[in-house]
Scaffold this active site. Structure first.
Site, short mmCIF file in Angstrom:
data_model
loop_
_atom_site.label_atom_id
_atom_site.label_comp_id
_atom_site.label_asym_id
_atom_site.label_seq_id
_atom_site.Cartn_x
_atom_site.Cartn_y
_atom_site.Cartn_z
N GLU A 4 13.08 2.98 13.77
CA GLU A 4 12.43 3.86 13.01
C GLU A 4 11.46 3.47 13.87
O GLU A 4 11.09 3.00 15.34
CB GLU A 4 12.04 3.64 11.31
CG GLU A 4 11.23 2.29 11.48
CD GLU A 4 10.99 1.48 9.72
OE1 GLU A 4 10.84 2.81 9.19
OE2 GLU A 4 10.69 1.19 9.84
N LEU A 60 11.74 1.09 6.74
CA LEU A 60 10.85 2.09 5.55
C LEU A 60 11.32 2.86 4.57
O LEU A 60 11.93 4.00 5.52
CB LEU A 60 9.64 1.78 6.02
CG LEU A 60 8.52 2.16 4.25
CD1 LEU A 60 8.86 1.55 3.75
CD2 LEU A 60 6.94 2.85 4.76
N TYR A 105 0.71 -1.29 0.27
CA TYR A 105 -0.13 0.13 -0.57
C TYR A 105 0.87 1.30 -0.26
O TYR A 105 2.66 1.10 0.10
CB TYR A 105 -1.05 -0.05 1.30
CG TYR A 105 -0.54 0.23 2.50
CD1 TYR A 105 0.72 -0.43 3.11
CD2 TYR A 105 -0.82 1.76 3.53
CE1 TYR A 105 1.69 -0.05 3.94
CE2 TYR A 105 0.35 2.27 4.39
CZ TYR A 105 1.11 0.88 5.22
OH TYR A 105 1.71 1.26 5.79
N1 PMP Z 1 7.84 3.59 8.64
C1 PMP Z 1 7.13 3.30 8.61
C2 PMP Z 1 6.86 2.00 9.26
C3 PMP Z 1 5.85 4.02 7.76
O1 PMP Z 1 4.61 3.06 8.01
C4 PMP Z 1 6.22 5.24 7.38
C5 PMP Z 1 4.70 5.41 6.77
N2 PMP Z 1 4.93 5.27 5.89
C6 PMP Z 1 6.99 5.36 7.66
C7 PMP Z 1 8.47 5.08 7.61
C8 PMP Z 1 7.52 7.02 7.07
O2 PMP Z 1 7.43 6.53 5.31
P1 PMP Z 1 6.65 8.42 4.54
O3 PMP Z 1 7.63 8.96 4.75
O4 PMP Z 1 7.39 7.43 2.99
O5 PMP Z 1 5.70 7.99 5.22
#
Ligand code: PMP
Length: 289
Positions: A183, A207, A38
């Site tokens: 994270e 991520l 997603y």
């Molecule tokens: N890490 C995780 C586990 C997440 O779910 C998210 C949110 N998508 C992020 C980091 C931050 O990613 P982004 O800046 O692409 O929203």
């Protein structure tokens, strides 16, 4: 249509439908196994922010789980843009997911002819609900699998971590593997010590956040030193500043971790400079055009 009002339009595979026209099978593999991927894409002033990066990551995630989506990135972008337009979203986000499709429940991939199911919706943000100036974190052991680089629908460990944080009155969980910070449960995290930013390097343990990428770009432009090395949990409490990043929160300064105040509990100078640089990259509000 007025923002967020009336009957929203949804994306179902390659069609735009109303809520009462959506049917998703009980045998959908997303429902059975979380077998899908997603994205969440922010809309600022009616314009999608970093849409190409998000859509690129969606297709990368799909490819990492060996799933071929029925249409390409360009078409996906056009569909997402259409959804935002149809629903009159000015401030909000788009959620889009793709599962491996509907088939009788066996773990291995379904046979030929079973196609991924794509669904998407928009969410309009309410007026006047200003986000908190700072957030607090609760450390939680990172019990996720070893492919956190895939934005998969399997979010049980993230859900449990976020719930634990909320039960302790905190906004977000600060995940660590045996004392090494990775994270947040739905964010990337950064510490600032003696003018240097510390954050986990891009690997299978985090991520690769799109907001993280924009922040790294801002650091480069500002000449802000960044040390992409994992932080030890025991070191985060004495950081001068700490912040988290995500699509929905942008850059959120952290005031406390496990009840211990970070700095003076207010956004610090490095965080503030990055927030200002980040804001400059956002699409201009519709009103000022
Ligand atoms: N890490 C995780 C586990 C997440 O779910 C998210 C949110 N998508 C992020 C980091 C931050 O990613 P982004 O800046 O692409 O929203």
């Amino acid at each position: 249509m007025k923002e967020g009002s009336g009957m929203s339009t949804y994306l179902l595979n390659d069609r735009f439908v109303k809520e009462d026209e959506i049917t998703v099978s009980i045998e959908d593999r997303g429902y059975y196994f979380g077998d899908g991927v997603y994205e969440v894409i922010r809309v600022y002033g009616g314009i999608l922010f970093t849409a190409d990066e998000h859509i690129g990551r969606l297709y990368e995630s799909a490819s990492k789980i060996r799933m071929d989506l029925p249409y390409g990135e360009e078409e996906m972008k056009a569909k997402i843009e259409q959804l935002v337009k149809d629903n009159g979203i000015i401030e909000g986000h788009v959620y889009v997911q793709a599962t491996r499709g509907a088939a009788p429940r066996v773990h291995q991939f379904p046979g030929e002819g079973v196609v991924p199911v794509i669904t998407g919706y928009t969410k309009a943000y309410g007026q006047g609900a200003e986000p908190a100036e700072t957030v607090s974190l609760k450390s939680v052991e990172d019990i996720r699998w070893m492919r956190c680089d895939i934005k998969s629908l399997n979010l049980l460990a993230n859900v449990l971590a976020k719930q634990e944080a909320h039960e302790h009155g905190c906004y977000e969980a600060l995940l660590h593997r045996g004392g090494t910070v990775t994270e947040g449960s739905s964010s990337n995290v950064f510490g600032v010590k003696d003018g240097v930013i510390h954050t986990h390097p891009v690997s299978n343990f985090i991520l690769n956040g799109i907001t993280r990428r924009v922040v790294m770009e801002c650091c480069e432009e500002l000449g802000q030193p960044v040390h992409e090395q994992p932080m030890a949990l025991e070191d985060v409490y004495t950081m001068d500043e700490f912040f988290m990043t995500s699509t929905t929160n942008g850059i959120a300064p952290v005031s406390a971790i496990d009840g211990r105040q970070i700095g003076d509990g207010r956004p610090g100078p490095v965080t503030k400079a990055l927030m200002a640089a980040f804001d400059k990259k956002l699409p201009a509000p519709v009103a000022s055009k």
